[in-house]
Design a protein around this motif. Structure first.
Motif, PDB file in Angstrom:
ATOM      1  N   ASP A 122      -1.211  -0.606  -4.086  1.00 41.75           N
ATOM      2  CA  ASP A 122      -2.531   0.136  -4.067  1.00 41.75           C
ATOM      3  C   ASP A 122      -2.399   1.449  -3.466  1.00 41.75           C
ATOM      4  O   ASP A 122      -1.613   1.614  -2.423  1.00 41.75           O
ATOM      5  CB  ASP A 122      -3.825  -0.839  -3.530  1.00 41.75           C
ATOM      6  CG  ASP A 122      -4.365  -1.916  -4.016  1.00 41.75           C
ATOM      7  OD1 ASP A 122      -4.966  -1.486  -5.316  1.00 41.75           O
ATOM      8  OD2 ASP A 122      -4.211  -3.048  -3.717  1.00 41.75           O
ATOM      9  N   TYR A 123      -2.600   2.442  -4.195  1.00 46.49           N
ATOM     10  CA  TYR A 123      -2.258   3.841  -3.752  1.00 46.49           C
ATOM     11  C   TYR A 123      -3.554   4.535  -3.220  1.00 46.49           C
ATOM     12  O   TYR A 123      -4.826   4.611  -3.698  1.00 46.49           O
ATOM     13  CB  TYR A 123      -1.891   4.537  -4.884  1.00 46.49           C
ATOM     14  CG  TYR A 123      -0.456   4.297  -5.475  1.00 46.49           C
ATOM     15  CD1 TYR A 123       0.498   5.214  -5.339  1.00 46.49           C
ATOM     16  CD2 TYR A 123      -0.423   3.292  -6.322  1.00 46.49           C
ATOM     17  CE1 TYR A 123       1.807   4.889  -5.766  1.00 46.49           C
ATOM     18  CE2 TYR A 123       0.843   2.790  -7.015  1.00 46.49           C
ATOM     19  CZ  TYR A 123       1.984   3.759  -6.583  1.00 46.49           C
ATOM     20  OH  TYR A 123       2.926   3.120  -7.029  1.00 46.49           O
ATOM     21  N   PHE A 124      -3.278   5.306  -2.039  1.00 47.12           N
ATOM     22  CA  PHE A 124      -4.519   5.813  -1.428  1.00 47.12           C
ATOM     23  C   PHE A 124      -4.185   7.480  -1.307  1.00 47.12           C
ATOM     24  O   PHE A 124      -3.045   7.816  -0.961  1.00 47.12           O
ATOM     25  CB  PHE A 124      -4.831   5.258   0.141  1.00 47.12           C
ATOM     26  CG  PHE A 124      -5.123   3.976   0.008  1.00 47.12           C
ATOM     27  CD1 PHE A 124      -6.630   3.559  -0.011  1.00 47.12           C
ATOM     28  CD2 PHE A 124      -4.305   2.777  -0.372  1.00 47.12           C
ATOM     29  CE1 PHE A 124      -6.936   2.299  -0.125  1.00 47.12           C
ATOM     30  CE2 PHE A 124      -4.818   1.516  -0.435  1.00 47.12           C
ATOM     31  CZ  PHE A 124      -6.144   1.148  -0.234  1.00 47.12           C
ATOM     32  N   ALA A 159       9.620   7.644  -4.914  1.00 49.15           N
ATOM     33  CA  ALA A 159       8.308   7.120  -4.551  1.00 49.15           C
ATOM     34  C   ALA A 159       7.700   7.487  -3.475  1.00 49.15           C
ATOM     35  O   ALA A 159       8.172   7.976  -2.464  1.00 49.15           O
ATOM     36  CB  ALA A 159       8.560   5.590  -4.623  1.00 49.15           C
ATOM     37  N   THR A 160       6.100   7.311  -3.462  1.00 46.47           N
ATOM     38  CA  THR A 160       5.422   7.811  -2.460  1.00 46.47           C
ATOM     39  C   THR A 160       5.819   6.593  -1.300  1.00 46.47           C
ATOM     40  O   THR A 160       6.187   5.586  -1.186  1.00 46.47           O
ATOM     41  CB  THR A 160       3.850   7.400  -2.681  1.00 46.47           C
ATOM     42  OG1 THR A 160       3.688   5.931  -3.201  1.00 46.47           O
ATOM     43  CG2 THR A 160       3.596   8.509  -3.984  1.00 46.47           C
ATOM     44  N   PRO A 161       5.434   7.242  -0.097  1.00 44.65           N
ATOM     45  CA  PRO A 161       5.533   6.471   1.273  1.00 44.65           C
ATOM     46  C   PRO A 161       4.702   5.197   1.320  1.00 44.65           C
ATOM     47  O   PRO A 161       3.719   5.219   0.753  1.00 44.65           O
ATOM     48  CB  PRO A 161       5.292   7.461   2.326  1.00 44.65           C
ATOM     49  CG  PRO A 161       4.864   8.494   1.645  1.00 44.65           C
ATOM     50  CD  PRO A 161       5.056   8.518   0.195  1.00 44.65           C
ATOM     51  N   GLY A 162       5.088   4.182   1.609  1.00 42.61           N
ATOM     52  CA  GLY A 162       4.127   2.879   1.959  1.00 42.61           C
ATOM     53  C   GLY A 162       5.099   1.653   1.994  1.00 42.61           C
ATOM     54  O   GLY A 162       6.350   1.747   2.003  1.00 42.61           O
ATOM     55  N   VAL A 171       0.819  -1.085   0.240  1.00 43.24           N
ATOM     56  CA  VAL A 171      -0.054  -0.057  -0.071  1.00 43.24           C
ATOM     57  C   VAL A 171       0.878   1.343  -0.032  1.00 43.24           C
ATOM     58  O   VAL A 171       2.056   1.294   0.675  1.00 43.24           O
ATOM     59  CB  VAL A 171      -1.060   0.049   1.216  1.00 43.24           C
ATOM     60  CG1 VAL A 171      -1.921  -0.963   1.042  1.00 43.24           C
ATOM     61  CG2 VAL A 171      -0.215  -0.138   2.575  1.00 43.24           C
ATOM     62  N   ARG A 172       0.455   2.136  -0.676  1.00 39.22           N
ATOM     63  CA  ARG A 172       1.379   3.430  -0.791  1.00 39.22           C
ATOM     64  C   ARG A 172       0.225   4.526  -0.712  1.00 39.22           C
ATOM     65  O   ARG A 172      -0.783   4.512  -1.002  1.00 39.22           O
ATOM     66  CB  ARG A 172       2.147   3.520  -2.233  1.00 39.22           C
ATOM     67  CG  ARG A 172       2.692   2.116  -2.533  1.00 39.22           C
ATOM     68  CD  ARG A 172       3.941   2.426  -3.370  1.00 39.22           C
ATOM     69  NE  ARG A 172       5.161   3.021  -2.629  1.00 39.22           N
ATOM     70  CZ  ARG A 172       5.913   2.297  -1.788  1.00 39.22           C
ATOM     71  NH1 ARG A 172       5.861   0.883  -1.558  1.00 39.22           N
ATOM     72  NH2 ARG A 172       6.762   2.746  -1.311  1.00 39.22           N
ATOM     73  N   GLY A 200      -2.051 -11.179   7.911  1.00 37.19           N
ATOM     74  CA  GLY A 200      -3.078 -10.774   8.945  1.00 37.19           C
ATOM     75  C   GLY A 200      -3.465  -9.336   8.976  1.00 37.19           C
ATOM     76  O   GLY A 200      -4.337  -8.755   9.645  1.00 37.19           O
ATOM     77  N   GLU A 201      -2.529  -8.143   8.240  1.00 33.26           N
ATOM     78  CA  GLU A 201      -2.800  -6.917   8.647  1.00 33.26           C
ATOM     79  C   GLU A 201      -3.910  -6.650   7.125  1.00 33.26           C
ATOM     80  O   GLU A 201      -3.740  -6.909   6.229  1.00 33.26           O
ATOM     81  CB  GLU A 201      -1.379  -6.180   8.020  1.00 33.26           C
ATOM     82  CG  GLU A 201      -1.522  -4.962   8.646  1.00 33.26           C
ATOM     83  CD  GLU A 201      -0.082  -4.333   8.623  1.00 33.26           C
ATOM     84  OE1 GLU A 201       0.162  -3.472   9.521  1.00 33.26           O
ATOM     85  OE2 GLU A 201       0.677  -4.820   7.597  1.00 33.26           O
ATOM     86  N   THR A 202      -4.595  -5.584   7.505  1.00 35.80           N
ATOM     87  CA  THR A 202      -5.566  -5.117   6.378  1.00 35.80           C
ATOM     88  C   THR A 202      -4.856  -3.961   5.794  1.00 35.80           C
ATOM     89  O   THR A 202      -3.779  -3.425   6.210  1.00 35.80           O
ATOM     90  CB  THR A 202      -6.966  -4.320   7.093  1.00 35.80           C
ATOM     91  OG1 THR A 202      -6.287  -3.218   7.882  1.00 35.80           O
ATOM     92  CG2 THR A 202      -7.824  -5.192   7.874  1.00 35.80           C
ATOM     93  N   PRO A 203      -5.170  -3.794   4.441  1.00 41.03           N
ATOM     94  CA  PRO A 203      -4.548  -2.643   3.680  1.00 41.03           C
ATOM     95  C   PRO A 203      -4.500  -1.292   4.496  1.00 41.03           C
ATOM     96  O   PRO A 203      -3.569  -0.520   4.402  1.00 41.03           O
ATOM     97  CB  PRO A 203      -5.203  -2.394   2.301  1.00 41.03           C
ATOM     98  CG  PRO A 203      -5.746  -3.813   2.031  1.00 41.03           C
ATOM     99  CD  PRO A 203      -6.267  -4.413   3.499  1.00 41.03           C
ATOM    100  N   LEU A 204      -5.482  -0.734   5.019  1.00 38.47           N
ATOM    101  CA  LEU A 204      -5.639   0.412   5.802  1.00 38.47           C
ATOM    102  C   LEU A 204      -4.819   0.454   6.962  1.00 38.47           C
ATOM    103  O   LEU A 204      -3.940   1.177   7.334  1.00 38.47           O
ATOM    104  CB  LEU A 204      -7.146   0.879   6.281  1.00 38.47           C
ATOM    105  CG  LEU A 204      -7.290   1.957   6.754  1.00 38.47           C
ATOM    106  CD1 LEU A 204      -6.789   3.141   5.817  1.00 38.47           C
ATOM    107  CD2 LEU A 204      -8.731   2.388   7.042  1.00 38.47           C
TER     108      LEU A 204
END
Length: 164
Positions: A93-95, A38-41, A10-11, A47-51
């Motif tokens: 996946d970028y947020f 690059a973007t942080p992430g 995730v980024r 077991g971790e969710t993307p968020l």
């Protein structure tokens, strides 16, 4: 049939009030002298969710709290051996995370950041990325194009698929 082992990451597209994006400077030992902005992430732990992963990575790398529900704006799949150490490629996946400008300082020590190949951070205007003609690379390579579209058109209805 062989399975492809892709690293799921995730980024965060961290944008400040002046429409600048915060990028991390990754200096890779191989090929020698390779620098990628690059973007942080980073990777999602088992077991971790993307968020939760996004929240952890932003806290560790830049010291920023993630809003409750940041919009998912870009999706990238790169299947290329050597692109991510120990994997056959990566899914990013970028947020979008909007914030006021700040001096990035996460919970990781400089030594831990260096172990993750991070050697600096900088706020960039999209036009600086578009006009950059040095040896450093950006990830994605054509970062200025989707970034400008995101700033101009706003959050897309579905995540935009990015290339390399």
């Amino acid at each position: 049939m062989s399975s492809v082992n892709l690293r799921h990451s995730v980024r965060a597209i961290v944008l400040d009030e002046d429409k600048r994006i915060l990028l991390c400077r990754f200096a890779f030992p191989e090929p020698a002298g390779t620098v990628v902005w690059a973007t942080p992430g980073g990777g999602i732990e088992p077991g971790e969710t993307p968020l939760a992963a996004l929240s952890r990575e932003l806290r560790e790398e830049v010291g920023l709290a993630v809003p409750t529900d940041p919009p998912h704006v870009w999706h990238q799949e790169v299947a290329a051996p050597g692109y991510a150490e120990g994997y056959d490629g990566v899914i990013n996946d970028y947020f979008l995370v909007r914030t006021v400008a700040f001096t990035p300082r996460g919970t990781l020590s400089d030594d831990r950041l260096a172990a993750e190949n991070i050697s600096g951070m900088k706020w960039w205007h999209p036009h600086e990325i578009a006009s950059y003609d040095g040896a450093d690379l950006f990830s994605p390579r054509d970062l200025a194009t989707p970034l400008t579209a995101l700033i101009t058109a706003g959050v897309p209805a579905v995540p935009i698929r990015l290339g390399l």
